[in-house]
Design an enzyme around this catalytic site. Structure first.
Site, PDB file in Angstrom:
ATOM      1  N   HIS A 389     -45.800  -5.944  56.454  1.00 28.05           N
ATOM      2  CA  HIS A 389     -46.436  -7.278  57.986  1.00 28.05           C
ATOM      3  C   HIS A 389     -48.001  -6.735  58.124  1.00 28.05           C
ATOM      4  O   HIS A 389     -48.585  -7.227  58.291  1.00 28.05           O
ATOM      5  CB  HIS A 389     -45.743  -6.959  59.130  1.00 28.05           C
ATOM      6  CG  HIS A 389     -46.400  -6.896  60.156  1.00 28.05           C
ATOM      7  ND1 HIS A 389     -46.326  -8.260  61.158  1.00 28.05           N
ATOM      8  CD2 HIS A 389     -47.469  -6.802  61.351  1.00 28.05           C
ATOM      9  CE1 HIS A 389     -46.581  -8.339  61.728  1.00 28.05           C
ATOM     10  NE2 HIS A 389     -47.212  -7.636  62.194  1.00 28.05           N
ATOM     11  N   GLU A 390     -48.126  -4.952  58.224  1.00 27.23           N
ATOM     12  CA  GLU A 390     -49.885  -4.884  58.631  1.00 27.23           C
ATOM     13  C   GLU A 390     -50.618  -4.909  57.032  1.00 27.23           C
ATOM     14  O   GLU A 390     -51.641  -5.396  57.204  1.00 27.23           O
ATOM     15  CB  GLU A 390     -49.415  -3.287  58.835  1.00 27.23           C
ATOM     16  CG  GLU A 390     -48.837  -2.871  60.035  1.00 27.23           C
ATOM     17  CD  GLU A 390     -49.146  -3.439  61.208  1.00 27.23           C
ATOM     18  OE1 GLU A 390     -50.437  -4.212  61.448  1.00 27.23           O
ATOM     19  OE2 GLU A 390     -48.701  -3.278  62.027  1.00 27.23           O
ATOM     20  N   HIS A 393     -52.061  -8.309  57.643  1.00 24.90           N
ATOM     21  CA  HIS A 393     -53.432  -7.864  58.452  1.00 24.90           C
ATOM     22  C   HIS A 393     -54.716  -7.893  57.463  1.00 24.90           C
ATOM     23  O   HIS A 393     -55.410  -8.277  57.623  1.00 24.90           O
ATOM     24  CB  HIS A 393     -52.616  -7.335  59.389  1.00 24.90           C
ATOM     25  CG  HIS A 393     -52.119  -7.558  60.917  1.00 24.90           C
ATOM     26  ND1 HIS A 393     -52.205  -9.089  61.129  1.00 24.90           N
ATOM     27  CD2 HIS A 393     -51.960  -7.259  61.304  1.00 24.90           C
ATOM     28  CE1 HIS A 393     -51.950  -9.061  62.138  1.00 24.90           C
ATOM     29  NE2 HIS A 393     -51.121  -7.847  62.012  1.00 24.90           N
TER      30      HIS A 393
END
Length: 602
Positions: A389-390, A393
């Protein structure tokens, strides 16, 4: 008893390296001094930008360069503070950075009002007179949309100078929740005494032993409930700050002001809430299935996170998780994978939990730094999903910053969560394609359903609560702890249905949700996850053009309006279609999981 390590005891290779930003604190402090001087010089440019196109270009680039320097200093101080919020020196650096924001904001607060004070035709004439300003055309176009909501230069300066004061409630909440709250010792599944923390709480809720889950739940909330009136005060003040900002800038509501800042129309928010409420029956079915499979007479809130299929069949060390992440993201192409590998190799990730470290996870950095990731690693599938997920980003940031000039080198919060949750969807697909063991597949499906519940349903629930308390405060209601808890408890019951017991503690869950201080942020988790469902399916189709359209979105930054960027990627977020696609996927995987779970139970 297992103890959370102090920062100095964490192996260097598991910490991020901040020296590429500033080699040491002395360099940071020197930069602060330079920025303070540059801010004074920027303030002296007031009144000059209307003289000519060349003057407008000089003033514009000076303001952008100053903000660029400020961001670098702020990132260094905030990352250093987050790695140990109890470190007095880091707190001091963070305080200097916060003061610097107020200084720079005050010194440049006249800039946008002065630009907006020009009639649109006059501004366009200045831009046409200086070819170099063509690179800033979209910026000025977007800025022009704020004409009716920008105050006089004097008023803007006053508000900018008070920015640190307006942030006081949020800062107080962060210090209290991250550094000052002391949680009791509880027992893990093996009967070992462990120091409870927010990070460990998430792990213990996944325990297959009901007593462990219940003990962790009650212990955590016993601490938060001691301070519920304090948290009500901080949250109430934050809401008042949002409402005040909206009122003075002539918006109809805090929600309108927050969404306008990202150029997102109200229809996106309203369509989300309407669609989610229309599909609450799917969540109720899932909760009922969870209760049935777990064989519980009463399903409690602390039973919502344990794997229905039993002990987690998958766990990963951090090193193993890196390899799985690379495989799962390979569908995005060799360049994407190579850049992920660079993140792993360059000490860009702060991996493990330590005393005083900020809870949760995030991706940070700025235009002139590499992306940084903060984790609080546990050897679990959830941590693998968090890493992916990160990384979404961080890759979004990398591609934006390497393909856009500084003025477009960031992206709207609205599109930020789409990149991260697309990665989560790709990881789910990878695991379902590579895992043949029915027990493992059931676990992955369970994880997906929980992720959907926690992102689409839960974040929309948060959004409803957030909007409600803003509306009530604007209408003159006092946001006491009891008032907010009563509404939150009723809202939670409506979302989860009759199969979930009404634990009294959950009415106070708002006390431990930091996102309520982020000013209408949470709805974007839900819209992002739903949009990511459609985008991931396009990527997984094998159509290179669709994959490249997604990569183009990652590279776009703020060079176009958020909804326009997403349309080019393949999703129209003003229409409910992408949400319906998401709910169809949820229902399909719920049916598959239902069949598999019953087979395994036989």
């Amino acid at each position: 008893m297992k103890q959370i390590p102090v920062r100095s005891a964490v192996p260097t290779e598991l910490t991020w390296d901040l020296t590429p930003i500033f080699p040491d604190d002395a360099a940071f402090k020197a930069a602060v001094s330079d920025i303070q001087q540059a801010a004074k010089q920027a303030a002296e440019l007031k009144g000059q930008l209307t003289k000519s196109g060349q003057a407008l270009y000089k003033v514009t680039t000076t303001v952008f360069d100053l903000n660029r320097q400020l961001e670098r200093a702020y990132v260094y101080a905030s990352l250093k503070n987050d790695q140990d919020t109890g470190d007095a020196n880091a707190q001091a650096l963070s305080g200097q950075a916060d003061n610097l924001i107020a200084t720079v904001s005050s010194a440049t607060s006249w800039f946008e009002p002065e630009v907006l004070g020009l009639p649109a035709a006059d501004l366009q004439a200045l831009i046409a007179a200086e070819p170099k300003l063509a690179a800033y055309q979209h910026y000025f176009d977007v800025l022009g949309q704020q004409r009716d909501h920008t105050l006089s230069a004097a008023e803007e300066k006053l508000l900018a100078g008070a920015s640190d004061i307006f942030a006081a409630s949020s800062k107080t909440y962060s210090v209290l929740s991250d550094a000052d709250l002391k949680f009791p010792v509880v027992q893990d599944e093996d009967g070992n005494d462990v120091q409870l923390s927010e990070g460990l709480y998430g792990v213990l809720l996944q325990s297959t032993t009901p007593g462990v889950r219940k003990q962790a739940f009650e212990a955590l909330y016993s601490v938060y409930q001691q301070f519920r009136h304090t948290f009500a005060s901080t949250l109430s003040s934050e809401v008042k700050t949002h409402n005040f900002g909206a009122e003075v800038r002539h918006y109809g509501s805090a929600r309108e002001a927050a969404m306008s800042a990202n150029n997102v129309p109200a229809v996106v928010y309203d369509t989300l809430v309407k669609s989610v409420n229309a599909h609450l029956d799917s969540l109720h079915r899932y909760v009922g299935l969870r209760k049935e499979i777990l064989g519980l007479k009463d399903l409690h809130f602390y039973d919502l996170y344990t794997p229905i299929t039993g002990e987690p069949s998958l766990s990963y060390t951090y090193e193993e998780a890196q390899q799985e992440a690379l495989k799962a993201l390979a569908v995005l192409g060799p360049d994407y994978v190579a850049n992920v590998q660079k993140m792993f190799d360059s000490r860009a990730i702060d991996v493990v939990e330590n005393k005083g470290k900020r809870t949760g996870a995030y991706s940070g950095g700025m235009y002139d730094t590499k992306p940084y990731i903060l984790l609080n690693w546990q050897d679990s599938l959830e941590s693998l999903f968090t890493l992916v997920h990160e990384m979404g980003h961080s890759m979004h940031s990398h591609y934006t910053r390497t393909n856009q000039p500084y003025q477009y080198g960031d992206y709207s919060i609205f599109v930020a969560e789409i990149a991260s949750t697309t990665n989560e969807n790709l990881l789910t697909d990878y695991l379902l394609k590579t895992q043949t063991d029915p027990q493992v597949r059931a676990y992955v499906l369970n994880h997906y359903l929980d992720g959907f519940k926690g992102t689409v349903y839960r974040q929309t629930q948060f959004a409803e609560f957030e909007d409600y308390i803003h509306q009530q405060a604007a209408a003159g209601e006092t946001l006491t702890a009891d008032f907010m808890s009563q509404f939150y408890g009723e809202l939670n019951a409506r979302y989860y249905g009759d199969n979930l017991a009404k634990d009294p503690q959950i009415a106070d869950e708002w006390t431990r949700i930091p996102h309520f201080y982020y000013n209408y942020y949470v709805y974007q988790y839900a819209t992002g996850f739903a949009a990511a469902t459609t985008l991931s399916q396009r990527i997984l189709s094998g159509d290179v053009a669709k994959r490249d359209a997604y990569l183009t979105y990652l590279k776009s930054g703020s060079s176009a309006l958020p909804l326009d960027v997403m349309r080019k990627a393949g999703v129209d977020m003003t229409q409910p279609d992408y949400l319906e696609t998401a709910f169809t996927t949820f229902d399909k995987r719920l049916a598959e999981f239902n069949d598999l779970a019953h087979q395994l139970k036989k």
